[in-house]
Write a protein that holds these residues in place. Structure first.
Motif, mmCIF file in Angstrom:
data_model
loop_
_atom_site.group_PDB
_atom_site.id
_atom_site.type_symbol
_atom_site.label_atom_id
_atom_site.label_comp_id
_atom_site.label_asym_id
_atom_site.label_seq_id
_atom_site.Cartn_x
_atom_site.Cartn_y
_atom_site.Cartn_z
ATOM 1 N N GLN A 169 48.437 41.246 -16.828
ATOM 2 C CA GLN A 169 49.347 40.149 -16.492
ATOM 3 C C GLN A 169 49.100 39.670 -15.070
ATOM 4 O OE1 GLN A 169 52.959 42.384 -17.576
ATOM 5 N NE2 GLN A 169 53.566 40.617 -18.812
ATOM 6 N N ALA A 170 48.902 40.607 -14.147
ATOM 7 C CA ALA A 170 48.652 40.236 -12.758
ATOM 8 C C ALA A 170 47.377 39.409 -12.635
ATOM 9 C CB ALA A 170 48.561 41.493 -11.893
ATOM 10 N N PHE A 171 46.353 39.774 -13.378
ATOM 11 C CA PHE A 171 45.110 39.005 -13.376
ATOM 12 C C PHE A 171 45.346 37.614 -13.962
ATOM 13 C CE2 PHE A 171 40.976 38.009 -15.525
ATOM 14 C CZ PHE A 171 40.224 37.837 -14.373
ATOM 15 N N GLN A 172 46.108 37.541 -15.029
ATOM 16 C CA GLN A 172 46.419 36.258 -15.660
ATOM 17 C C GLN A 172 47.212 35.358 -14.718
ATOM 18 O OE1 GLN A 172 48.942 36.650 -19.075
ATOM 19 N NE2 GLN A 172 48.871 34.472 -19.605
ATOM 20 N N TYR A 173 48.132 35.935 -13.945
ATOM 21 C CA TYR A 173 48.960 35.154 -13.025
ATOM 22 C C TYR A 173 48.200 34.727 -11.773
ATOM 23 C CZ TYR A 173 53.148 36.708 -15.615
ATOM 24 O OH TYR A 173 54.095 36.950 -16.576
ATOM 25 N N GLY A 174 47.049 35.333 -11.501
ATOM 26 C CA GLY A 174 46.277 34.986 -10.317
ATOM 27 C C GLY A 174 46.492 35.902 -9.132
ATOM 28 N N LEU A 175 47.148 37.060 -9.353
ATOM 29 C CA LEU A 175 47.314 38.020 -8.258
ATOM 30 C C LEU A 175 46.000 38.718 -7.923
ATOM 31 C CD1 LEU A 175 50.406 37.662 -8.783
ATOM 32 C CD2 LEU A 175 50.632 40.097 -8.317
ATOM 33 N N PHE A 176 45.168 38.926 -8.946
ATOM 34 C CA PHE A 176 43.899 39.620 -8.757
ATOM 35 C C PHE A 176 42.746 38.671 -9.068
ATOM 36 C CE2 PHE A 176 46.328 43.526 -10.507
ATOM 37 C CZ PHE A 176 47.003 43.657 -9.315
ATOM 38 N N GLU A 177 41.660 38.818 -8.317
ATOM 39 C CA GLU A 177 40.462 38.026 -8.573
ATOM 40 C C GLU A 177 39.519 38.715 -9.554
ATOM 41 O OE1 GLU A 177 42.664 36.288 -6.025
ATOM 42 O OE2 GLU A 177 41.840 38.185 -5.298
ATOM 43 N N GLU A 178 39.594 40.049 -9.634
ATOM 44 C CA GLU A 178 38.718 40.809 -10.525
ATOM 45 C C GLU A 178 39.546 41.877 -11.232
ATOM 46 O OE1 GLU A 178 35.143 40.920 -10.905
ATOM 47 O OE2 GLU A 178 34.840 39.120 -9.695
ATOM 48 N N LEU A 179 39.288 42.056 -12.520
ATOM 49 C CA LEU A 179 39.938 43.110 -13.297
ATOM 50 C C LEU A 179 38.853 43.916 -14.001
ATOM 51 C CD1 LEU A 179 42.643 44.327 -14.241
ATOM 52 C CD2 LEU A 179 42.516 42.814 -16.235
ATOM 53 N N VAL A 180 38.723 45.186 -13.628
ATOM 54 C CA VAL A 180 37.720 46.070 -14.218
ATOM 55 C C VAL A 180 38.258 46.567 -15.562
ATOM 56 C CG1 VAL A 180 36.400 48.193 -13.915
ATOM 57 C CG2 VAL A 180 36.966 46.776 -11.918
ATOM 58 N N PRO A 181 37.480 46.440 -16.639
ATOM 59 C CA PRO A 181 37.956 46.903 -17.948
ATOM 60 C C PRO A 181 38.289 48.390 -17.940
ATOM 61 C CG PRO A 181 36.006 45.532 -18.188
ATOM 62 C CD PRO A 181 36.157 45.808 -16.721
ATOM 63 N N ALA A 182 39.266 48.755 -18.748
ATOM 64 C CA ALA A 182 39.699 50.155 -18.799
ATOM 65 C C ALA A 182 38.640 51.060 -19.418
ATOM 66 C CB ALA A 182 41.010 50.259 -19.577
ATOM 67 N N ASP A 183 37.820 50.524 -20.322
ATOM 68 C CA ASP A 183 36.859 51.337 -21.064
ATOM 69 C C ASP A 183 35.502 51.414 -20.380
ATOM 70 O OD1 ASP A 183 36.176 48.724 -21.445
ATOM 71 O OD2 ASP A 183 35.875 48.869 -23.618
ATOM 72 N N THR A 184 35.512 51.528 -19.056
ATOM 73 C CA THR A 184 34.268 51.642 -18.297
ATOM 74 C C THR A 184 34.445 52.701 -17.228
ATOM 75 O OG1 THR A 184 32.724 50.478 -16.828
ATOM 76 C CG2 THR A 184 35.003 49.778 -16.770
ATOM 77 N N GLU A 186 33.326 52.370 -14.260
ATOM 78 C CA GLU A 186 33.461 51.676 -12.973
ATOM 79 C C GLU A 186 34.913 51.706 -12.513
ATOM 80 O OE1 GLU A 186 32.121 47.440 -10.916
ATOM 81 O OE2 GLU A 186 32.679 47.484 -13.042
ATOM 82 N N THR A 187 35.114 51.972 -11.233
ATOM 83 C CA THR A 187 36.454 51.983 -10.662
ATOM 84 C C THR A 187 36.720 50.679 -9.915
ATOM 85 O OG1 THR A 187 35.779 52.928 -8.536
ATOM 86 C CG2 THR A 187 36.277 54.479 -10.344
ATOM 87 N N ALA A 188 37.970 50.466 -9.580
ATOM 88 C CA ALA A 188 38.313 49.298 -8.770
ATOM 89 C C ALA A 188 37.611 49.362 -7.424
ATOM 90 C CB ALA A 188 39.824 49.207 -8.586
ATOM 91 N N LEU A 189 37.493 50.565 -6.862
ATOM 92 C CA LEU A 189 36.803 50.708 -5.582
ATOM 93 C C LEU A 189 35.311 50.404 -5.731
ATOM 94 C CD1 LEU A 189 36.719 51.443 -2.611
ATOM 95 C CD2 LEU A 189 36.631 53.867 -3.261
ATOM 96 N N ASP A 190 34.696 50.843 -6.814
ATOM 97 C CA ASP A 190 33.284 50.513 -7.068
ATOM 98 C C ASP A 190 33.081 49.000 -7.051
ATOM 99 O OD1 ASP A 190 32.623 53.187 -7.423
ATOM 100 O OD2 ASP A 190 32.851 53.101 -9.604
ATOM 101 N N ARG A 191 33.935 48.287 -7.798
ATOM 102 C CA ARG A 191 33.792 46.833 -7.885
ATOM 103 C C ARG A 191 34.047 46.176 -6.526
ATOM 104 N NH1 ARG A 191 34.690 43.170 -12.156
ATOM 105 N NH2 ARG A 191 33.826 44.845 -13.457
ATOM 106 N N ALA A 192 35.065 46.641 -5.818
ATOM 107 C CA ALA A 192 35.382 46.061 -4.515
ATOM 108 C C ALA A 192 34.227 46.249 -3.534
ATOM 109 C CB ALA A 192 36.657 46.679 -3.961
ATOM 110 N N GLN A 193 33.628 47.425 -3.536
ATOM 111 C CA GLN A 193 32.515 47.674 -2.624
ATOM 112 C C GLN A 193 31.283 46.874 -3.021
ATOM 113 O OE1 GLN A 193 32.473 52.009 -2.721
ATOM 114 N NE2 GLN A 193 33.394 52.079 -0.687
ATOM 115 N N SER A 194 31.099 46.655 -4.319
ATOM 116 C CA SER A 194 29.984 45.815 -4.770
ATOM 117 C C SER A 194 30.154 44.386 -4.276
ATOM 118 C CB SER A 194 29.905 45.846 -6.297
ATOM 119 O OG SER A 194 28.907 44.973 -6.766
ATOM 120 N N ILE A 195 31.372 43.863 -4.381
ATOM 121 C CA ILE A 195 31.654 42.512 -3.881
ATOM 122 C C ILE A 195 31.452 42.462 -2.368
ATOM 123 C CG2 ILE A 195 33.471 40.786 -3.573
ATOM 124 C CD1 ILE A 195 34.655 41.812 -6.252
#
Length: 261
Positions: A169-184, A186-195
């Protein structure tokens, strides 16, 4: 034990928050971040990433015990006002990215809202500004930044109902720019550091000017901001870095045009 630890890798400053067992923010947290700000402003830091160390919470919220003590005039000492510190983060001439490594409410979400890019992982996490449930309001910029991100009516509805929302919901509302799928894995920190690594490779001054212009953008568009954009564009065009990059692309395009003629 400090609440914040800073490490450097690939010109990225990663700051981890840890305050067990409640994982709440206190004046100590803000005092420690204030002390780190001179380091974050140094030129060798090209991006900043914040994350939590707790599996359940990024920053749970601001300490209710501290708020209770403050209400009776017995709160802890603050080296800096939270509003001033978050505004300073917003004006850093480099990207500040939050990896929401768990749920975040109240002051924890307000902190994330002040950063430039927010990344979360889908899962059983919750986000919101439920302060009305204890008779107060979001006091760390939440009423303003949430409204800016999701619109006035949605922000009022969430805050007035003390409603907590899921990562999706937060991603849909625009609170988050990236949402990492649950079935991976990869962590949120992994994605953030990649960006962060991606942006850190971009020309430093161009990144700084783009962030400034986006942060100061107005609606509707006004002439002053367009004039500033033109001025900064001209400054970048005169830098050796931009001139070399433009020349390389122009040469490639000439070769492509000649090959097609």
């Amino acid at each position: 034990m400090p609440h914040l630890t800073l490490s450097m890798s690939d010109q990225i400053a990663t700051i981890l928050f840890s305050n067990p067992p409640l994982q709440v923010m206190t004046p100590t947290t803000l005092n420690e971040l204030n002390a780190m700000m001179p380091r974050l402003k140094e030129d060798d830091v090209r991006a900043v990433v914040f994350a939590g160390t707790d599996e359940k919470y990024f920053i749970r919220h601001f300490s209710v015990e501290e708020l209770d003590a403050s209400a009776s005039g017995q709160g802890s000492n603050w080296d800096v006002n939270m509003d001033d510190l978050l505004l300073e983060l917003e004006h850093l001439p480099k990207p500040v990215i939050t990896a929401l490594t768990g749920s975040a409410m109240g002051g924890g979400l307000e902190f994330a809202l002040a950063t430039d890019i927010r990344v979360a992982k889908d899962g059983l996490y919750h986000y919101g500004l439920p302060e009305v449930s204890v008779g107060i309001l979001p006091g760390g910029g939440g009423t303003q930044r949430l409204t800016e991100l999701v619109g006035r009516n949605r922000a009022m509805e969430m805050m007035l109902r003390a409603r907590l929302i899921s990562p999706a919901q937060a991603f849909q509302y625009g609170l988050f720019e990236e949402l990492v799928p649950a079935d991976t894995d990869e962590t949120a920190l992994d994605r953030a550091q990649s960006i962060a690594r991606e942006i850190a490779q971009r020309p430093r001054l161009a990144v700084a000017h783009i962030k400034r212009l986006a942060r100061e953008a107005t609606s509707p568009v006004n002439k002053d901001m367009l004039s500033l954009e033109t001025k900064l564009f001209g400054e970048l065009m005169r830098t050796p870095e931009a001139q070399a990059l433009l020349k390389a692309v122009a040469q490639d395009h000439r070769k492509e045009r000649e090959a097609g003629s």
